[in-house]
Write a protein that holds these residues in place. Structure first.
Motif, PDB file in Angstrom:
ATOM      1  N   GLY A 123       0.802  -1.105   0.049  1.00  0.00           N
ATOM      2  CA  GLY A 123      -0.009   0.025   0.049  1.00  0.00           C
ATOM      3  C   GLY A 123       0.955   1.186   0.178  1.00  0.00           C
ATOM      4  N   ILE A 124       0.218   2.181  -0.499  1.00  0.00           N
ATOM      5  CA  ILE A 124       0.848   3.742  -0.412  1.00  0.00           C
ATOM      6  C   ILE A 124       0.168   4.660   0.195  1.00  0.00           C
ATOM      7  CG2 ILE A 124       1.985   5.454  -1.903  1.00  0.00           C
ATOM      8  CD1 ILE A 124       1.853   3.525  -4.341  1.00  0.00           C
ATOM      9  N   VAL A 125       0.782   5.469   1.215  1.00  0.00           N
ATOM     10  CA  VAL A 125       0.271   6.560   1.956  1.00  0.00           C
ATOM     11  C   VAL A 125       0.984   7.694   1.914  1.00  0.00           C
ATOM     12  CG1 VAL A 125       0.793   5.238   4.262  1.00  0.00           C
ATOM     13  CG2 VAL A 125      -1.025   6.859   4.074  1.00  0.00           C
ATOM     14  N   ALA A 126       0.383   8.981   2.189  1.00  0.00           N
ATOM     15  CA  ALA A 126       1.128  10.063   2.633  1.00  0.00           C
ATOM     16  C   ALA A 126       0.656  10.481   3.910  1.00  0.00           C
ATOM     17  CB  ALA A 126       0.882  11.166   1.476  1.00  0.00           C
ATOM     18  N   ASP A 127       1.754  10.403   4.942  1.00  0.00           N
ATOM     19  CA  ASP A 127       1.426  10.826   6.243  1.00  0.00           C
ATOM     20  C   ASP A 127       0.840  12.000   6.502  1.00  0.00           C
ATOM     21  OD1 ASP A 127       3.663  12.233   6.707  1.00  0.00           O
ATOM     22  OD2 ASP A 127       4.708  10.760   7.477  1.00  0.00           O
ATOM     23  N   ARG A 128       0.332  12.439   7.793  1.00  0.00           N
ATOM     24  CA  ARG A 128      -0.353  13.854   7.969  1.00  0.00           C
ATOM     25  C   ARG A 128       0.770  14.926   7.653  1.00  0.00           C
ATOM     26  NH1 ARG A 128      -0.795  13.473  14.471  1.00  0.00           N
ATOM     27  NH2 ARG A 128       1.366  13.210  14.962  1.00  0.00           N
ATOM     28  N   PHE A 129       2.063  14.697   7.663  1.00  0.00           N
ATOM     29  CA  PHE A 129       3.160  15.677   7.435  1.00  0.00           C
ATOM     30  C   PHE A 129       3.301  15.554   5.887  1.00  0.00           C
ATOM     31  CE2 PHE A 129       3.666  13.920  11.768  1.00  0.00           C
ATOM     32  CZ  PHE A 129       3.373  15.076  12.457  1.00  0.00           C
ATOM     33  N   GLY A 130       2.886  14.798   5.207  1.00  0.00           N
ATOM     34  CA  GLY A 130       3.257  14.702   3.567  1.00  0.00           C
ATOM     35  C   GLY A 130       4.165  13.901   3.005  1.00  0.00           C
ATOM     36  N   VAL A 131       4.864  13.003   4.012  1.00  0.00           N
ATOM     37  CA  VAL A 131       5.787  12.049   3.737  1.00  0.00           C
ATOM     38  C   VAL A 131       5.266  10.844   2.968  1.00  0.00           C
ATOM     39  CG1 VAL A 131       7.727  10.591   4.593  1.00  0.00           C
ATOM     40  CG2 VAL A 131       7.275  12.948   5.707  1.00  0.00           C
ATOM     41  N   GLN A 132       5.701  10.546   1.886  1.00  0.00           N
ATOM     42  CA  GLN A 132       5.135   9.322   1.197  1.00  0.00           C
ATOM     43  C   GLN A 132       5.928   8.155   1.649  1.00  0.00           C
ATOM     44  OE1 GLN A 132       3.539  11.169  -2.623  1.00  0.00           O
ATOM     45  NE2 GLN A 132       5.885  11.668  -2.534  1.00  0.00           N
ATOM     46  N   TRP A 133       4.695   7.167   1.881  1.00  0.00           N
ATOM     47  CA  TRP A 133       5.386   5.811   2.434  1.00  0.00           C
ATOM     48  C   TRP A 133       4.766   4.710   1.353  1.00  0.00           C
ATOM     49  CZ3 TRP A 133       8.769   5.679   6.678  1.00  0.00           C
ATOM     50  CH2 TRP A 133       8.737   6.583   7.182  1.00  0.00           C
ATOM     51  N   MET A 134       5.587   3.803   1.106  1.00  0.00           N
ATOM     52  CA  MET A 134       5.291   2.245   0.494  1.00  0.00           C
ATOM     53  C   MET A 134       5.154   1.242   1.672  1.00  0.00           C
ATOM     54  SD  MET A 134       6.869   2.369  -3.154  1.00  0.00           S
ATOM     55  CE  MET A 134       6.326   3.582  -4.292  1.00  0.00           C
ATOM     56  N   VAL A 135       4.385   0.480   1.966  1.00  0.00           N
ATOM     57  CA  VAL A 135       4.398  -0.777   2.765  1.00  0.00           C
ATOM     58  C   VAL A 135       4.367  -1.836   1.970  1.00  0.00           C
ATOM     59  CG1 VAL A 135       3.452  -1.903   4.750  1.00  0.00           C
ATOM     60  CG2 VAL A 135       3.513   0.681   4.675  1.00  0.00           C
ATOM     61  N   ASN A 136       5.645  -2.648   1.993  1.00  0.00           N
ATOM     62  CA  ASN A 136       5.709  -3.732   0.895  1.00  0.00           C
ATOM     63  C   ASN A 136       6.005  -5.020   1.851  1.00  0.00           C
ATOM     64  OD1 ASN A 136       5.916  -4.757  -1.880  1.00  0.00           O
ATOM     65  ND2 ASN A 136       7.991  -5.165  -1.210  1.00  0.00           N
ATOM     66  N   PHE A 137       4.821  -6.102   2.174  1.00  0.00           N
ATOM     67  CA  PHE A 137       5.538  -7.306   2.792  1.00  0.00           C
ATOM     68  C   PHE A 137       5.164  -8.172   1.381  1.00  0.00           C
ATOM     69  CE2 PHE A 137       3.526 -11.281   4.497  1.00  0.00           C
ATOM     70  CZ  PHE A 137       4.903 -11.601   5.011  1.00  0.00           C
ATOM     71  N   GLU A 138       6.419  -8.908   1.032  1.00  0.00           N
ATOM     72  CA  GLU A 138       6.043 -10.015  -0.040  1.00  0.00           C
ATOM     73  C   GLU A 138       5.649 -11.031   0.372  1.00  0.00           C
ATOM     74  OE1 GLU A 138      10.053 -11.067  -2.057  1.00  0.00           O
ATOM     75  OE2 GLU A 138      10.596  -8.828  -2.550  1.00  0.00           O
ATOM     76  N   GLY A 139       5.939 -11.658   1.390  1.00  0.00           N
ATOM     77  CA  GLY A 139       5.518 -12.828   1.773  1.00  0.00           C
ATOM     78  C   GLY A 139       5.848 -14.198   1.079  1.00  0.00           C
ATOM     79  N   GLN A 140       4.842 -15.006   0.804  1.00  0.00           N
ATOM     80  CA  GLN A 140       5.235 -15.858  -0.219  1.00  0.00           C
ATOM     81  C   GLN A 140       5.330 -15.456  -1.578  1.00  0.00           C
ATOM     82  OE1 GLN A 140       6.484 -18.899   1.065  1.00  0.00           O
ATOM     83  NE2 GLN A 140       6.328 -17.557   2.996  1.00  0.00           N
ATOM     84  N   VAL A 141       4.843 -14.468  -2.023  1.00  0.00           N
ATOM     85  CA  VAL A 141       4.757 -13.944  -3.494  1.00  0.00           C
ATOM     86  C   VAL A 141       6.086 -13.377  -4.125  1.00  0.00           C
ATOM     87  CG1 VAL A 141       3.879 -12.328  -4.988  1.00  0.00           C
ATOM     88  CG2 VAL A 141       2.307 -12.911  -3.075  1.00  0.00           C
TER      89      VAL A 141
END
Length: 145
Positions: A123-141
């Protein structure tokens, strides 16, 4: 515990040129260079952008510099300075959700946390301060398997 924190850069169509430059500075090889056409349905990209870089990576020390070409409507709002993300690689899906939920509190979700061709949770999110984050859990993929 998060396994890695890596920068992710966006470019207006010259990602490969930029990464060739970074490779000339830091050395190393690209473990992957994926174009939009490498994904089912071009990952939603129009045929005119199918050969653009969807993902590229270059190891730098223990970290990984990653990047992509901005395409479509997002290209109109592109400007240097808003082209950087921080990628978090959590240990498990539960931690991915925990991080995403907390980072999105008061922020703006660009892409909800979901399964993709390359990750169990992404998922992709910009936090309340405008910093852009990607959360990436590969797991078994494993993309391409």
């Amino acid at each position: 515990m998060v396994q890695a924190v890596n920068p992710y850069l966006n470019f207006p169509g010259n990602t490969l040129d930029a990464f060739e430059f970074y490779r000339s500075v830091f050395g190393g090889e690209f473990p992957m260079v994926l174009r939009y056409r490498d994904f089912p349905g071009n990952m939603g990209a129009p045929e005119s952008a199918a050969d653009a870089i969807a993902h590229i990576a270059l190891p730098i020390g223990p970290g990984m510099l990653m990047g992509t070409d901005v395409i479509g409507e997002q290209l109109a709002s592109f400007k240097p300075g808003n082209n950087t993300y921080i990628v978090l690689a959590p240990d498990d899906a539960g931690e991915a959700k925990w991080l995403f939920d907390r980072l999105s509190a008061g922020g703006e979700v660009e892409m909800p946390l979901q399964a993709t061709e390359w990750a169990e949770q992404y998922g992709i999110v910009a936090d309340r301060f405008g910093v852009q984050w990607m959360v990436n859990f590969e797991g078994q993929v494993k993309f391409g398997d």
